[in-house]
Design an enzyme around this catalytic site. Structure first.
Site, short mmCIF file in Angstrom:
data_model
loop_
_atom_site.label_atom_id
_atom_site.label_comp_id
_atom_site.label_asym_id
_atom_site.label_seq_id
_atom_site.Cartn_x
_atom_site.Cartn_y
_atom_site.Cartn_z
N GLY A 50 43.25 37.11 34.27
CA GLY A 50 42.49 38.45 34.77
C GLY A 50 41.81 38.97 33.70
O GLY A 50 41.61 40.36 33.72
N TYR A 93 50.69 44.62 48.82
CA TYR A 93 50.77 44.97 47.33
C TYR A 93 51.87 45.63 46.66
O TYR A 93 52.42 45.18 45.44
CB TYR A 93 49.28 45.84 47.18
CG TYR A 93 49.03 46.11 45.71
CD1 TYR A 93 48.08 45.14 45.23
CD2 TYR A 93 49.26 47.38 45.17
CE1 TYR A 93 47.89 45.67 43.67
CE2 TYR A 93 49.00 47.75 43.77
CZ TYR A 93 48.09 46.93 43.26
OH TYR A 93 47.58 47.22 41.68
N LYS A 101 54.36 44.17 43.83
CA LYS A 101 54.44 44.80 42.43
C LYS A 101 55.79 45.15 42.22
O LYS A 101 56.30 44.92 40.99
CB LYS A 101 53.60 46.08 42.53
CG LYS A 101 51.91 45.70 42.55
CD LYS A 101 51.55 44.86 41.22
CE LYS A 101 50.24 44.68 41.40
NZ LYS A 101 49.75 43.91 39.98
P1 NAP Z 1 39.81 43.99 38.71
O1 NAP Z 1 38.80 45.09 38.00
O2 NAP Z 1 39.37 43.97 40.11
O3 NAP Z 1 39.89 42.46 38.05
C1 NAP Z 1 40.89 41.52 38.37
C2 NAP Z 1 40.87 40.34 37.60
O4 NAP Z 1 41.77 39.63 37.83
C3 NAP Z 1 39.61 39.83 37.12
O5 NAP Z 1 39.56 39.53 35.86
C4 NAP Z 1 39.46 38.47 38.15
O6 NAP Z 1 38.95 37.49 37.77
C5 NAP Z 1 40.91 38.12 38.08
N1 NAP Z 1 41.80 37.32 39.17
C6 NAP Z 1 41.77 37.88 40.54
N2 NAP Z 1 42.37 37.06 41.30
C7 NAP Z 1 42.75 35.86 40.37
C8 NAP Z 1 43.33 34.73 40.47
N3 NAP Z 1 43.80 34.11 41.57
N4 NAP Z 1 43.49 33.91 39.58
C9 NAP Z 1 42.96 34.35 38.17
N5 NAP Z 1 42.54 35.38 37.88
C10 NAP Z 1 42.32 36.31 39.11
O7 NAP Z 1 41.54 44.49 38.81
P2 NAP Z 1 42.02 45.84 37.75
O8 NAP Z 1 41.76 47.12 38.35
O9 NAP Z 1 41.58 45.57 36.27
O10 NAP Z 1 43.80 45.20 37.70
C11 NAP Z 1 44.14 44.41 36.89
C12 NAP Z 1 45.62 44.65 37.17
O11 NAP Z 1 46.28 45.83 37.18
C13 NAP Z 1 46.18 43.97 38.62
O12 NAP Z 1 47.28 43.42 38.52
C14 NAP Z 1 46.22 45.32 39.50
O13 NAP Z 1 47.05 45.19 40.66
C15 NAP Z 1 46.78 46.19 38.38
N6 NAP Z 1 46.58 47.73 38.78
C16 NAP Z 1 45.29 48.12 38.76
C17 NAP Z 1 45.30 49.69 39.13
C18 NAP Z 1 44.09 50.28 39.18
O14 NAP Z 1 43.96 51.26 39.35
N7 NAP Z 1 42.90 49.56 38.97
C19 NAP Z 1 46.41 50.34 39.27
C20 NAP Z 1 47.68 49.75 39.25
C21 NAP Z 1 47.66 48.19 38.93
P3 NAP Z 1 37.28 37.33 38.30
O15 NAP Z 1 36.55 38.27 37.12
O16 NAP Z 1 36.93 36.04 37.86
O17 NAP Z 1 37.16 37.78 39.55
#
Ligand code: NAP
Length: 241
Positions: free
Chosen positions: A10, A153, A157
């Site tokens: 990702g 979720y 996690k």
């Molecule tokens: P995001 O902006 O939605 O980006 C998600 C990324 O994951 C993108 O690169 C997407 O690829 C990729 N992805 C999704 N499904 C996939 C799959 N099945 N196979 C391969 N790649 C996949 O999310 P983010 O906010 O950066 O979050 C990243 C991580 O941090 C996640 O695990 C999330 O649960 C965790 N997190 C986020 C937050 C928050 O507040 N944002 C808080 C706690 C934890 P594409 O670009 O090709 O779609």
């Protein structure tokens, strides 16, 4: 052959992109994975290359075991090693559990938890041969404290946290460290629909986090220490104090 290679799942957008760029600044060649957003993936690859290291993007769905193994075998064949793995890719399918469809339960568990299984197993084969490696799993404070509307979720996690601690115990003798970062509210596409001003009021540091805030923690656990393993580092502006 690469000197030091980091694989970030990702890595096209958000937190994964920031981690990929940060590890490139630390001197790693970086392979990012993504699900479908080719434009974002290509942009991240170009931005990494501009830092003077090698970069490449591999499109595969981490919830697909066979496709993931095939892609990782290709990466290992090409680069010869994987020093750092950031299991970052993740999705949300929020809703109250009472009405949560099996489809939304499965989608989140299969991507956020089983995806880490699919990616990590082929990666540790090469790390075990190298007798060195660092894995950082992207958990969430929701996996520690729970959250109404996110049972799928939070379960995934929390599972990642158990996975982190167990793998840390299994792999320490091979000099492979396994840690997790548990972000709070971070400004990315995933949180773009939230009322950030209202949320910030409840955060002691009075702001949501940035992807770079998380990348700092990931870089520390992946490359800034050699004596931390099995830990969950909460990066949340003090929200959970
Ligand atoms: P995001 O902006 O939605 O980006 C998600 C990324 O994951 C993108 O690169 C997407 O690829 C990729 N992805 C999704 N499904 C996939 C799959 N099945 N196979 C391969 N790649 C996949 O999310 P983010 O906010 O950066 O979050 C990243 C991580 O941090 C996640 O695990 C999330 O649960 C965790 N997190 C986020 C937050 C928050 O507040 N944002 C808080 C706690 C934890 P594409 O670009 O090709 O779609």
């Amino acid at each position: 052959m690469s000197e030091k290679l980091a694989l970030v799942t990702g890595g096209s957008r958000g937190i994964g992109r920031a981690c990929a760029l940060r590890l490139a600044k630390e001197g790693f060649d970086v392979v990012i994975n993504y699900a479908g957003n080719e434009e974002a993936a290509n942009k991240t690859v170009e931005d990494i290359k501009s830092l003077g290291v090698q970069a490449e993007a591999y499109k595969f769905d981490i919830s697909d075991n066979a496709a993931t193994i095939e892609a990782i075998n290709k990466i290992v064949e090409k680069y010869g090693r994987i020093d750092v793995l950031v299991n970052n890719a993740g999705i949300t399918r929020d809703g109250l559990f009472m009405r949560m469809s099996k489809e939304n339960w499965d989608a989140v568990i299969n991507t956020n938890l089983t995806g880490a299984y699919n990616v990590t197993q082929p990666v540790i084969k090469v790390m075990m041969k190298q007798r060195i490696g660092a894995i950082v799993n992207m958990a969430s404070i929701v996996g520690v404290y729970g959250n109404a509307g996110q049972a799928n979720y939070a379960a995934a996690k929390a599972g990642l946290i158990g996975f982190t601690k167990s793998l840390a115990k299994e792999l320490a003798s091979r000099n492979i460290r396994v840690n997790a970062v548990a972000p709070g509210f971070i400004l990315t596409d995933m949180t773009k629909d939230l009322d950030s001003e209202k949320i910030a009021e409840h955060i002691p540091l009075k702001r949501l986090g940035t992807a770079d805030d998380i990348a700092d923690a990931v870089a520390f656990l992946a490359a800034g220490t050699t004596y931390v393993t099995g830990q969950v580092l909460q990066v949340d502006g003090g929200l959970t104090i």
